[in-house]
Enzyme design. Structure first.
Site, PDB file in Angstrom:
ATOM      1  N   ASP A  88      -7.934  -5.632   0.282  1.00  0.00           N
ATOM      2  CA  ASP A  88      -8.407  -6.450  -0.826  1.00  0.00           C
ATOM      3  C   ASP A  88      -7.972  -7.903  -0.727  1.00  0.00           C
ATOM      4  O   ASP A  88      -8.491  -8.758  -1.441  1.00  0.00           O
ATOM      5  CB  ASP A  88      -7.918  -5.856  -2.157  1.00  0.00           C
TER       6      ASP A  88
ATOM      7  N   HIS B  11       0.847  -1.191   0.000  1.00  0.00           N
ATOM      8  CA  HIS B  11       0.000   0.000   0.000  1.00  0.00           C
ATOM      9  C   HIS B  11       0.878   1.234   0.000  1.00  0.00           C
ATOM     10  O   HIS B  11       1.940   1.225   0.635  1.00  0.00           O
ATOM     11  CB  HIS B  11      -0.919   0.007   1.240  1.00  0.00           C
TER      12      HIS B  11
HETATM   13  N1  CMC Z   1       3.952  -7.502  -4.876  1.00  0.00           N
HETATM   14  C1  CMC Z   1       5.293  -7.480  -5.104  1.00  0.00           C
HETATM   15  N2  CMC Z   1       6.088  -6.399  -4.942  1.00  0.00           N
HETATM   16  C2  CMC Z   1       5.479  -5.285  -4.528  1.00  0.00           C
HETATM   17  C3  CMC Z   1       4.089  -5.225  -4.284  1.00  0.00           C
HETATM   18  C4  CMC Z   1       3.323  -6.394  -4.469  1.00  0.00           C
HETATM   19  N3  CMC Z   1       2.002  -6.389  -4.240  1.00  0.00           N
HETATM   20  N4  CMC Z   1       3.765  -3.964  -3.894  1.00  0.00           N
HETATM   21  C5  CMC Z   1       4.912  -3.260  -3.911  1.00  0.00           C
HETATM   22  N5  CMC Z   1       5.943  -4.060  -4.290  1.00  0.00           N
HETATM   23  C6  CMC Z   1       7.358  -3.682  -4.352  1.00  0.00           C
HETATM   24  C7  CMC Z   1       7.647  -2.760  -5.541  1.00  0.00           C
HETATM   25  O1  CMC Z   1       7.983  -3.503  -6.699  1.00  0.00           O
HETATM   26  C8  CMC Z   1       8.800  -1.954  -5.011  1.00  0.00           C
HETATM   27  O2  CMC Z   1       9.958  -2.756  -5.063  1.00  0.00           O
HETATM   28  P1  CMC Z   1      11.417  -2.072  -5.322  1.00  0.00           P
HETATM   29  O3  CMC Z   1      11.644  -1.185  -4.127  1.00  0.00           O
HETATM   30  O4  CMC Z   1      12.355  -3.210  -5.418  1.00  0.00           O
HETATM   31  O5  CMC Z   1      11.304  -1.296  -6.608  1.00  0.00           O
HETATM   32  C9  CMC Z   1       8.462  -1.765  -3.528  1.00  0.00           C
HETATM   33  O6  CMC Z   1       7.652  -2.907  -3.204  1.00  0.00           O
HETATM   34  C10 CMC Z   1       7.705  -0.490  -3.211  1.00  0.00           C
HETATM   35  O7  CMC Z   1       6.512  -0.475  -3.933  1.00  0.00           O
HETATM   36  P2  CMC Z   1       5.967   0.739  -4.780  1.00  0.00           P
HETATM   37  O8  CMC Z   1       5.533   0.257  -6.125  1.00  0.00           O
HETATM   38  O9  CMC Z   1       6.945   1.884  -4.746  1.00  0.00           O
HETATM   39  O10 CMC Z   1       4.723   1.152  -3.916  1.00  0.00           O
HETATM   40  P3  CMC Z   1       3.550   2.086  -4.353  1.00  0.00           P
HETATM   41  O11 CMC Z   1       3.185   2.853  -3.185  1.00  0.00           O
HETATM   42  O12 CMC Z   1       3.905   2.848  -5.590  1.00  0.00           O
HETATM   43  O13 CMC Z   1       2.388   1.046  -4.759  1.00  0.00           O
HETATM   44  C11 CMC Z   1       0.514  -0.371  -4.610  1.00  0.00           C
HETATM   45  C12 CMC Z   1       1.391   0.660  -3.886  1.00  0.00           C
HETATM   46  C13 CMC Z   1      -0.723  -0.661  -3.775  1.00  0.00           C
HETATM   47  C14 CMC Z   1       0.074   0.175  -5.970  1.00  0.00           C
HETATM   48  C15 CMC Z   1       1.335  -1.674  -4.794  1.00  0.00           C
HETATM   49  O14 CMC Z   1       1.747  -2.151  -3.541  1.00  0.00           O
HETATM   50  C16 CMC Z   1       0.544  -2.729  -5.543  1.00  0.00           C
HETATM   51  O15 CMC Z   1       0.430  -2.667  -6.762  1.00  0.00           O
HETATM   52  N6  CMC Z   1      -0.034  -3.759  -4.800  1.00  0.00           N
HETATM   53  C17 CMC Z   1      -0.824  -4.792  -5.431  1.00  0.00           C
HETATM   54  C18 CMC Z   1      -2.185  -4.256  -5.806  1.00  0.00           C
HETATM   55  C19 CMC Z   1      -3.099  -4.084  -4.610  1.00  0.00           C
HETATM   56  O16 CMC Z   1      -3.242  -4.959  -3.780  1.00  0.00           O
HETATM   57  N7  CMC Z   1      -3.752  -2.921  -4.578  1.00  0.00           N
HETATM   58  C20 CMC Z   1      -4.756  -2.618  -3.547  1.00  0.00           C
HETATM   59  C21 CMC Z   1      -4.376  -1.467  -2.683  1.00  0.00           C
HETATM   60  S1  CMC Z   1      -5.427  -1.372  -1.207  1.00  0.00           S
HETATM   61  C22 CMC Z   1      -7.011  -1.022  -1.810  1.00  0.00           C
HETATM   62  C23 CMC Z   1      -7.117   0.332  -2.399  1.00  0.00           C
HETATM   63  O17 CMC Z   1      -6.837   1.322  -1.709  1.00  0.00           O
HETATM   64  O18 CMC Z   1      -7.525   0.415  -3.553  1.00  0.00           O
END
Ligand code: CMC
Length: 432
Positions: free
Chosen positions: A366, A308
């Site tokens: 989720d 998140h």
């Molecule tokens: N699986 C694998 N790796 C992950 C995941 C995941 N679900 N989430 C983040 N990472 C990794 C990401 O690749 C990055 O790695 P590195 O530092 O090596 O580049 C690190 O963790 C930090 O992540 P980020 O992409 O910078 O984080 P963000 O804040 O931009 O993204 C997110 C947050 C929710 C979009 C992402 O965690 C994600 O896509 N999760 C899966 C989808 C999901 O479950 N979404 C629902 C969110 S809660 C309900 C809502 O509010 O809608």
């Protein structure tokens, strides 16, 4: 006058510039950089709003490091235990918990707005039966502005109020109609003797052929899920609603924009994606292999329902929904459900894995909501539509708050231009 100042200094001899710092009631202070361009000719660069507060708000507070979520100051754990969804909706919309007579009036008003214009039911016929429910929802909710012209004057407080009632009241009807349309069953009219949540379940699962009786465990589970999803401060879909609303667009169009933003798998679409992922993994023995794929960036495989932007700790909504999930599976005698066992095993293995520990990736709301929906008999493509139903309350409250904020302006970000500098036009015959 702000009490604290931040000073921006330059290494090239340019004079330093001061900016005011404001404090909220909780959470980090903010530096007011609105005058930055005027004073320095510079913009800030913050794709994804990693460090940018886009507005001030008094609705929802999240402390992502600790795992706190509060609506109007009340912890989500308390609200979910005792309140109905409409009670929480009242709190989010009006800022205070309703007294008994206020809640009665609110419930009565919402109940008497649940029917949709009869012609709206014919609007559905334009969609293919196999259309994704979120595609239908974007279209139908956007179309409400064509059916309810009389409440789209955003400068009129009464008009805004009626639109809010209409949207909150009609979203369950529209969501249930979307389900009925995709399954080929007849639409069910709302019934005023049922609660908001019972009515949604009735319009979704009832048929004209037999009586329908609410199941209290399932109603309570759905009530909780709706409360947990009702608002979440400036997330992608809420920011979309605010951005659309900042142009003066009508509320139905703004909520439709929010639904479109919610659809993405990184946001609300994750609940559907979790189920697809569990299906794909198929068996506990395949988890290690799947997690290895997740760690390879080039594979573009995410552990859906994990991570998140704000929570760098357990999502408090996930804790609550995990408990609800147990209760529902128990009530439905699905404790040995393969999918649920797989989800539990996946969560445990991921939480002990260095990759996830280092990145502070915890289950989000989720991860479990999809399993509860599935247990309730809701088809996977409908999951995000139910999220939209619940979030409509938050979207409207945030939209209303923005319209009353003297600091609000049309949302118009700037850019760091990286394209071609000015060059001479080349006539067709001379192009190489
Ligand atoms: N699986 C694998 N790796 C992950 C995941 C995941 N679900 N989430 C983040 N990472 C990794 C990401 O690749 C990055 O790695 P590195 O530092 O090596 O580049 C690190 O963790 C930090 O992540 P980020 O992409 O910078 O984080 P963000 O804040 O931009 O993204 C997110 C947050 C929710 C979009 C992402 O965690 C994600 O896509 N999760 C899966 C989808 C999901 O479950 N979404 C629902 C969110 S809660 C309900 C809502 O509010 O809608």
């Amino acid at each position: 006058m702000a009490e604290k100042l931040a000073t921006l200094s330059f290494h090239d001899g340019k004079p330093s510039v001061d900016f005011p710092i404001y404090s909220g009631n909780e959470g980090p202070d903010v530096i007011d950089v609105r005058a930055l361009y005027g004073k320095t000719g510079l913009f800030t660069y913050d794709p994804g709003f990693m460090s940018t507060a886009s507005c001030r708000s008094s609705i929802t507070y999240i402390d992502g490091d600790v795992g706190i979520l509060q609506y109007r100051g009340y912890p989500i754990e308390n609200l979910v235990e005792t309140c109905s969804f409409l009670e929480v909706a009242y709190l989010i919309l009006f800022g205070e918990l309703p007294k008994k007579d206020q809640l009665d009036t609110f419930v009565d008003t919402i109940t008497h707005h649940t029917m949709v214009h009869e012609q709206l039911s014919r609007f559905y016929n334009g969609f293919r039966r196999d259309a994704h429910p979120m595609a239908v929802m974007c279209g139908v909710v956007g179309a409400l502005s064509a059916f309810y012209h009389d409440s789209i004057d955003i400068n009129d407080a009464r008009s805004r109020e009626i639109s809010a009632y209409r949207l909150i009241a009609k979203l369950p009807t529209i969501t249930a109609m979307t389900y009925k349309y995709t399954t080929g069953q007849p639409f069910m009219y709302p019934r005023n003797n049922l609660s908001y949540v019972e009515n949604f379940l009735y319009m979704t699962f009832g048929t004209p052929c037999e009586d329908w009786k609410p199941n209290p465990v399932l109603t309570r589970a759905m009530e909780r899920i709706l409360i947990l999803h009702a608002d979440h401060e400036q997330n992608a879909s809420t920011s979309t609603v605010r951005l659309a609303g900042s142009t003066g667009a009508n509320p139905f169009a703004c909520i439709s924009a929010g639904i479109a933003a919610l659809w993405g798998p990184a946001h609300g679409g994750a609940n559907e994606a979790v189920l697809k992922m569990l299906d794909y993994i198929g068996d506990v023995k395949n988890i290690p292999q799947f997690l290895e794929r997740v760690k390879v960036k080039e594979d573009h495989t995410m552990l859906m329902g994990f991570g998140h932007r704000v929570y760098k700790n357990y999502d408090p909504r996930a804790r609550i929904i995990q408990k609800t999930c147990h209760e529902v599976l128990e009530a439905l005698d699905l404790k040995d459900d393969k999918l649920f066992k797989l989800a539990m095993a996946l969560e445990k293995i991921a939480l002990e894995d260095d990759y996830f520990i280092k990145r502070k990736l915890y289950p989000n709301v989720d991860f479990y909501s999809g399993i509860v929906y599935k247990a309730l008999g809701i088809p996977v493509p409908m999951f995000t539509a139910i999220f939209a139903l619940a979030r409509t309350v938050g979207w409207i409250a945030q939209w209303n708050e923005m319209l009353g904020d003297a600091d609000a302006k049309i949302g118009r970000p700037r850019q760091l231009f990286t394209g071609a500098a000015r060059r001479d036009f080349v006539p067709m015959g001379q192009r190489k």
